[in-house]
Structure formats: structure tokens, C-alpha cells
Design an enzyme around this catalytic site. Structure first.
Site, PDB file in Angstrom:
ATOM      1  N   ASN A 128       0.819  -1.209   0.000  1.00 27.94           N
ATOM      2  CA  ASN A 128       0.000   0.000   0.000  1.00 27.94           C
ATOM      3  C   ASN A 128       0.856   1.263   0.000  1.00 27.94           C
ATOM      4  OD1 ASN A 128      -2.629   1.117  -0.047  1.00 27.94           O
ATOM      5  ND2 ASN A 128      -2.526   1.556   2.141  1.00 27.94           N
TER       6      ASN A 128
ATOM      7  N   CYS B  49       3.725   6.031   8.674  1.00 29.74           N
ATOM      8  CA  CYS B  49       4.886   6.692   8.096  1.00 29.74           C
ATOM      9  C   CYS B  49       4.809   6.582   6.582  1.00 29.74           C
ATOM     10  CB  CYS B  49       6.172   6.063   8.616  1.00 29.74           C
ATOM     11  SG  CYS B  49       7.671   6.883   8.051  1.00 29.74           S
TER      12      CYS B  49
ATOM     13  N   HIS C 114       3.093   2.162   2.090  1.00 31.08           N
ATOM     14  CA  HIS C 114       3.365   2.677   3.417  1.00 31.08           C
ATOM     15  C   HIS C 114       4.495   1.859   4.027  1.00 31.08           C
ATOM     16  CE1 HIS C 114      -0.174   5.399   3.996  1.00 31.08           C
ATOM     17  NE2 HIS C 114      -0.611   4.679   2.971  1.00 31.08           N
TER      18      HIS C 114
END
Length: 365
Positions: A272, A309, A274
Site C-alpha cells: 500500500n 509513516c 506505506h
């Protein structure tokens, strides 16, 4: 917002197909044995012809109406994979050979290797009971509502690290955790002698992948996954007041040690886009004093994931001793204990809060 966002399934999945797959797996309780024999210092797996309904990747044929089932690759993976549901179908066990690229300076598996194996066996467990094949264990209802699981806490204890070419067996299971999430536990054993060499537990909460807001687990979703969970509470850490339950105090400035300006690599991103939750472990360890790395090995790590993050974030890793230390080691204690903080360099937002315990390295033989 927590450690990582994970995508909803990209394939369109029809309810009747998934329900039938799950029903087949639920009713299947017998498995042919898997025999492993040693040959030329390696392991050869005999036929893994298990009587379990294969996990099916569902694809929509855009040229025609209808659903095409692609089962060939999944059947092959199941045959090669050294794992299966346990006899009662309520947990999953898998064996892994520690590869040369998974060991570190101590000539044993790194804690990141262990964490990756935990993630792998958890995903394989989810697929084995018919949940989505995108690796994120989403149920049919979750995909309809754009819901995903994200990690809120991870706790790992390693009592002995496996070495290169050792075989470990990892058992995992999941169960409900109140109305807002679920938990997954693991037991890690040395396959050669059955010794428990590690344990782990985690907590997961549900988040809407579009709004990035947390959401309660509704009854429909609970019904979908609880049928594959132990009926009575089973904990990897049943001991009262064990370390997995401890609250992590926030590390305040000024920290004793810091490593600033950590940037996610492309290889750190998950499907994704991330940062994968295992990457946070490496970042935490970056600010451990070198003298501790030289003389100690990590025994326990607990991480609380606070914010996601992104790929363009810059991260600071801060570390301080949890109690007064001499040469990096708390005085009068067998274990060195540290508090950790990962924060964004720009805004100073807390991304992750951690705690580690370190034991002295065993004497070389």
C-alpha cells in the site's frame, strides 16, 4: 492512525465463492502427514497433499460476465509450503529454514527476520481459512466497507536465536480483542527438539482505508473470523503481569542517544506504499549504543504504533536507558533496558514508542 495502511483487495470477490471456500476449510479437519527427511544437509518435503479446500484467487473476466477461478498457483504454493492448519482448524503451523541472508553479525537470525516470519505465517494462516489472498486477511464484509487491519502493538520475546540452516516451527492463532480489534499470538519452536525459543503477541485495530479513521468491529465481521479462533482464551503470554502488558513510558528530550534523518527506502514500503511495520524495528535499533550491540543481544522488544509513516517522511530515532546505566548497562540488573521514540523530523510527531530489553551475549565456545 497507526503503523501502516494496507490496501483493500484489488480483485472483485463474490460472497458466495468466499463463503463456500471458508465452509470447505472449516469442515476439513484431517490432513495427510508431512514427512521431512534430510538429504545432503538439506530438507526435502514429501507430498503435501492436504485435504483442505484450496484457497482460490478470484478474478473477474472483463471480456465476459462471470468469475474465473485461478487455483493452480495456490495449489502449487500449498504443496511447496511447509505449513497447514492444525487438526482442529483453530491455529496454523509452518516450518521455515533460516537462510544465510537472514542472519546478522551474531551469525544468528536477526529480530527483523523473526518479525518477517511472524508476518508471513500470519498471512498464510489467513489465506488457509479463505480470507483475502492479498496478504492482509480482510474478510468479505471488510472489503465491502473498505476496512483493513493495522498493527497497534507488537511484542516479541526471543530466548534463543536460530542459526543459519536451523529449522523453526511457528504456530499462530488469532482471537477477538474487545469491540475495537483483534489479537494474534505466536509460539516459535526449534523444529529439531521442540524447544520454545520465542513467543510473540500483537494487537490489531480496524481502519477505513479511505478515511484513515479507526472503526469498531461490527458483528458481521466478528462472525466471519471468530469461527476460526480458539473458543476459549489462549495466550502466548499467560503469565500475570507479563512484559507484553506493560505500558511504555514516553521518552522525553534530551535523549541519551539519537540517530537523525532516517529515510524510508523503496524496499521498506509495503503493497500500500506505506512503511512496513518491521522497518520500525530496524529504525529503533539504529540508536542503540554500539557498546550494547557489541556485548548484548536483544531479548524483548515492544512497539506501540502511533502514526503511519509515508515514503517521503524523515524519521528521528531516539533512545535512553530506562534506568541509570553504566557503560550502556543498567547497574545491578541482568538486563539492559531502554526506551525508544521514533518521530518525524519536521513536525516532531510521534510515530512509534518502544521498549527493549537486552541480555549479555553467550560466551563463545
Amino acid at each position: 492512525m497507526l503503523s501502516r495502511g494496507v490496501p483493500t483487495a484489488t480483485a472483485t470477490v463474490y460472497n458466495d465463492v468466499i463463503k463456500e471456500t471458508a465452509r470447505s476449510v472449516t469442515n476439513s479437519r484431517s490432513f495427510d502427514s508431512v514427512s521431512i527427511r534430510r538429504r545432503n544437509n538439506g530438507f526435502v518435503s514429501n507430498s503435501l497433499c492436504r485435504r483442505v479446500a484450496p484457497v482460490m484467487a478470484v478474478k473477474v473476466d472483463e471480456q465476459r460476465t462471470g468469475v474465473a477461478l485461478d487455483v493452480t498457483e495456490k495449489r502449487l504454493a500449498d504443496q511447496l509450503r511447509m505449513g497447514s492448519l492444525t487438526e482442529d482448524g483453530l491455529s496454523y503451523k509452518e516450518r521455515f529454514i533460516i537462510r544465510c541472508y537472514e542472519v546478522g553479525i551474531n551469525k544468528t537470525a536477526t529480530v527483523e527476520t523473526i518479525a518477517n516470519l511472524l508476518q508471513e505465517v500470519g498471512g498464510n494462516h489467513a489465506q488457509s481459512v479463505g480470507f483475502s489472498t492479498d496478504g492482509f486477511a480482510t474478510t468479505t464484509t471488510m472489503r465491502k466497507l473498505n476496512l483493513i487491519w493495522v498493527t497497534s502493538r507488537m511484542h516479541i520475546e526471543i530466548y534463543r536465536y536460530p542459526a543459519w540452516s536451523d529449522v523453526v516451527e511457528i504456530e499462530t492463532w488469532c482471537q477477538g480483542e474487545g469491540r475495537i480489534g483483534t489479537r494474534r499470538d505466536w509460539i516459535i519452536k526449534d523444529h529439531a527438539n521442540g524447544e520454545v525459543i520465542g513467543r510473540a503477541t500483537s494487537k490489531w485495530v480496524m481502519m477505513n482505508s479511505e478515511t484513515r479513521r479507526l472503526q469498531k468491529v461490527n458483528d458481521d465481521i466478528r462472525d466471519e473470523y471468530l469461527i476460526f479462533c480458539p473458543k476459549t482464551l489462549r495466550l502466548a503470554f499467560p503469565e500475570e503481569n507479563n512484559n507484553s502488558l506493560k505500558k511504555i513510558a514516553k521518552l522525553e528530550d534530551p535523549a541519551e542517544c539519537s540517530t537523525l534523518g532516517l529515510v524510508p527506502r523503496r524496499a521498506d514500503l509495503d503493497m500500500n506504499k506505506h512503511v512496513n511495520n518491521v522497518t520500525y524495528i530496524g529504525w529503533v535499533l539504529e540508536s542503540i549504543p554500539q557498546e550494547v550491540i557489541d556485548t548484548h543481544e536483544l531479548q524483548t522488544i515492544t512497539l506501540d504504533y502511533r502514526r503511519e509513516c509515508q515514503h517521503d517522511d524523515v524519521v528521528d530515532s531516539l533512545t535512553s536507558s530506562e534506568s541509570p546505566a553504566v557503560n550502556g548497562c543498567p547497574s545491578g540488573e541482568n538486563l539492559s533496558k531502554f526506551l525508544h521514540l521514533l518521530r518525524s523530523s519536521g513536525e516532531g510527531l510521534e510515530l512509534n514508542r518502544g521498549r527493549t530489553e537486552w541480555r549479555k551475549k553467550p560466551a563463545k565456545k
